[in-house]
Design a protein around this motif. Structure first.
Motif, PDB file in Angstrom:
ATOM      1  N   SER A   1       0.839  -1.207   0.000  1.00  0.00           N
ATOM      2  CA  SER A   1       0.000   0.000   0.000  1.00  0.00           C
ATOM      3  C   SER A   1       0.873   1.256   0.000  1.00  0.00           C
ATOM      4  O   SER A   1       0.931   1.967   0.973  1.00  0.00           O
ATOM      5  CB  SER A   1      -0.927   0.004   1.216  1.00  0.00           C
ATOM      6  N   ILE A   2       1.564   1.511  -1.120  1.00  0.00           N
ATOM      7  CA  ILE A   2       1.376   0.743  -2.352  1.00  0.00           C
ATOM      8  C   ILE A   2       2.730   0.403  -2.990  1.00  0.00           C
ATOM      9  O   ILE A   2       3.757   0.899  -2.574  1.00  0.00           O
ATOM     10  CB  ILE A   2       0.515   1.536  -3.399  1.00  0.00           C
ATOM     11  N   GLN A   3       2.622  -0.409  -4.050  1.00  0.00           N
ATOM     12  CA  GLN A   3       3.770  -0.589  -4.926  1.00  0.00           C
ATOM     13  C   GLN A   3       3.600   0.365  -6.098  1.00  0.00           C
ATOM     14  O   GLN A   3       2.582   0.350  -6.778  1.00  0.00           O
ATOM     15  CB  GLN A   3       3.854  -2.028  -5.425  1.00  0.00           C
ATOM     16  N   SER A   4       4.591   1.210  -6.307  1.00  0.00           N
ATOM     17  CA  SER A   4       4.518   2.203  -7.381  1.00  0.00           C
ATOM     18  C   SER A   4       4.726   1.550  -8.741  1.00  0.00           C
ATOM     19  O   SER A   4       5.693   0.796  -8.941  1.00  0.00           O
ATOM     20  CB  SER A   4       5.583   3.280  -7.170  1.00  0.00           C
ATOM     21  N   ILE A   5       3.853   1.856  -9.678  1.00  0.00           N
ATOM     22  CA  ILE A   5       4.002   1.284 -11.019  1.00  0.00           C
ATOM     23  C   ILE A   5       5.178   1.899 -11.768  1.00  0.00           C
ATOM     24  O   ILE A   5       5.622   1.347 -12.779  1.00  0.00           O
ATOM     25  CB  ILE A   5       2.717   1.437 -11.845  1.00  0.00           C
ATOM     26  N   TRP A   6       5.696   3.011 -11.282  1.00  0.00           N
ATOM     27  CA  TRP A   6       6.823   3.659 -11.948  1.00  0.00           C
ATOM     28  C   TRP A   6       8.158   3.036 -11.543  1.00  0.00           C
ATOM     29  O   TRP A   6       9.129   3.103 -12.297  1.00  0.00           O
ATOM     30  CB  TRP A   6       6.852   5.155 -11.617  1.00  0.00           C
ATOM     31  N   GLU A   7       8.224   2.465 -10.361  1.00  0.00           N
ATOM     32  CA  GLU A   7       9.495   1.966  -9.845  1.00  0.00           C
ATOM     33  C   GLU A   7       9.682   0.467 -10.005  1.00  0.00           C
ATOM     34  O   GLU A   7      10.795  -0.047  -9.833  1.00  0.00           O
ATOM     35  CB  GLU A   7       9.637   2.348  -8.370  1.00  0.00           C
ATOM     36  N   HIS A   8       8.614  -0.246 -10.319  1.00  0.00           N
ATOM     37  CA  HIS A   8       8.701  -1.707 -10.482  1.00  0.00           C
ATOM     38  C   HIS A   8       7.883  -2.084 -11.707  1.00  0.00           C
ATOM     39  O   HIS A   8       6.667  -1.890 -11.730  1.00  0.00           O
ATOM     40  CB  HIS A   8       8.163  -2.421  -9.241  1.00  0.00           C
TER      41      HIS A   8
ATOM     42  N   LEU B   1      -1.519  -7.647  -4.112  1.00  0.00           N
ATOM     43  CA  LEU B   1      -0.704  -6.650  -4.789  1.00  0.00           C
ATOM     44  C   LEU B   1      -1.484  -5.334  -4.875  1.00  0.00           C
ATOM     45  O   LEU B   1      -2.413  -5.194  -5.664  1.00  0.00           O
ATOM     46  CB  LEU B   1      -0.334  -7.146  -6.194  1.00  0.00           C
ATOM     47  N   GLY B   2      -1.110  -4.383  -4.025  1.00  0.00           N
ATOM     48  CA  GLY B   2      -1.723  -3.062  -4.047  1.00  0.00           C
ATOM     49  C   GLY B   2      -0.877  -2.127  -4.884  1.00  0.00           C
ATOM     50  O   GLY B   2       0.306  -1.920  -4.595  1.00  0.00           O
ATOM     51  N   LEU B   3      -1.459  -1.575  -5.930  1.00  0.00           N
ATOM     52  CA  LEU B   3      -0.734  -0.761  -6.902  1.00  0.00           C
ATOM     53  C   LEU B   3      -1.185   0.691  -6.850  1.00  0.00           C
ATOM     54  O   LEU B   3      -2.360   0.980  -6.579  1.00  0.00           O
ATOM     55  CB  LEU B   3      -0.964  -1.290  -8.316  1.00  0.00           C
ATOM     56  N   GLY B   4      -0.266   1.598  -7.149  1.00  0.00           N
ATOM     57  CA  GLY B   4      -0.620   3.011  -7.196  1.00  0.00           C
ATOM     58  C   GLY B   4       0.251   3.766  -8.168  1.00  0.00           C
ATOM     59  O   GLY B   4       1.309   3.289  -8.594  1.00  0.00           O
ATOM     60  N   VAL B   5      -0.201   4.972  -8.529  1.00  0.00           N
ATOM     61  CA  VAL B   5       0.524   5.789  -9.501  1.00  0.00           C
ATOM     62  C   VAL B   5       1.425   6.821  -8.827  1.00  0.00           C
ATOM     63  O   VAL B   5       2.028   7.654  -9.500  1.00  0.00           O
ATOM     64  CB  VAL B   5      -0.444   6.500 -10.468  1.00  0.00           C
ATOM     65  N   SER B   6       1.522   6.806  -7.494  1.00  0.00           N
ATOM     66  CA  SER B   6       2.377   7.711  -6.754  1.00  0.00           C
ATOM     67  C   SER B   6       1.991   9.165  -7.059  1.00  0.00           C
ATOM     68  O   SER B   6       0.818   9.455  -7.270  1.00  0.00           O
ATOM     69  CB  SER B   6       3.852   7.421  -7.055  1.00  0.00           C
TER      70      SER B   6
END
Length: 291
Positions: free
Chosen positions: A74-81, A103-108
């Motif tokens: 909360s969360i894993q950034s889609i930009w970094e992984h 898997l909790g995803l976010g756009v930061s």
């Protein structure tokens, strides 16, 4: 799809703990984190949400130390992984511990990401890649605030894990995602009954988030004004996004999210200490008052 969220709703239960400290990769704290996770499970919490830019790797020690509690990012950034990396980590963890990881995803946030662009389109593309690698829709959730991302959480994930929101946002989100999707907002709690001290602690913690437009724009959608987000946040804003007071009041504030349509509330303890601390006594107090 929203109809895939049923099993996840059952396993995460009504309450979880959101914590940056449990995400720590410090090897000297591995035992402490594992012990804390095992106690959270014994206390009856259904899930642990790893704050900050967390990954499946961060979840492994907690899952290995417990028997049933769900651990989510909360969360894993889609930009970094990238999606391939995320899928491989998910698949490995799922094989070893079926049903224990989400898997909790976010756009930061644009101020924190070089090359930030078209976050909605980027999330759609990321989910497309996860589909190709077989990561189940029912085992991923999105850090959704605005209507379009909430719709995406309904259509392409098991649901949403909105951060820094109010019961009013939860009610609006439920209208968008429908009854089938998981809706699991995060909510901050200050275990302090003195108004001046409670707001002081809350305001110091909130300052970081008031620099991020994703959150301030969401506050404006909820009816807050420029004055509410200025100078560390108005009392009205502080009192909306933090619970403080005696146990009865704190319980009522948490339950207001359920009344508004939440399936699960991810509780974050804010006490004025280090953000990566493990406030275990506070977690015990919360478990008791929510029992």
């Amino acid at each position: 799809m929203s109809d895939t969220a049923g099993p996840l709703k059952e396993t995460v239960g009504r309450y979880g703990i959101w914590s940056i400290g449990l995400r720590s990769e410090d090897p000297d704290r591995r035992g402490e984190r594992a012990e804390a996770a095992a106690e959270l499970e014994e206390l009856g919490y259904g899930a642990v949400w790893l704050g900050g830019n967390s990954t499946a790797r961060n979840a492994v020690p907690l899952i290995e130390a417990t028997k049933r509690i769900v651990v989510g990012t909360s969360i894993q950034s889609i930009w970094e992984h990238d999606a391939a990396e995320s899928a491989a980590s998910f698949t490995e963890l799922e094989a070893a511990h079926p049903g224990r990881f989400v898997l909790g995803l976010g756009v930061s946030h644009a101020p924190r990401v070089e090359g930030y662009r078209r976050p909605y389109a980027a999330m759609v593309g990321y989910l497309d890649e996860l589909d190709k690698t077989g990561v189940p829709t029912g085992r991923r959730v999105l850090a959704a605030l605005g209507p379009r991302m909430l719709e995406l959480s309904r259509d392409r994930a098991a649901g949403a894990i909105p951060y820094l929101v109010t019961p009013d946002h939860t009610a609006q989100a439920r209208e968008i995602v429908g009854e089938g999707a998981l809706l699991a907002p995060e909510f901050k709690v200050v275990l302090e009954s003195d108004p001046t001290r409670a707001r002081e602690v809350a305001r110091a913690y909130l300052a970081l988030y008031l620099e991020l437009p994703n959150y301030t724009n969401n506050f404006f959608r909820l009816g807050f004004t420029e004055a509410d987000v200025a100078d560390g946040g108005s009392d009205r804003l502080i009192d909306a996004v933090f619970a403080w007071g005696d146990e009865t009041r704190i319980r009522e504030r948490i339950e207001a999210f359920h009344a508004a349509g939440a399936d699960h509330v991810a509780i974050q303890v804010v006490d004025g200490g280090p953000r990566d601390a493990l406030p275990r006594e506070a977690w015990r107090r919360l478990a008791s008052l929510l029992a």
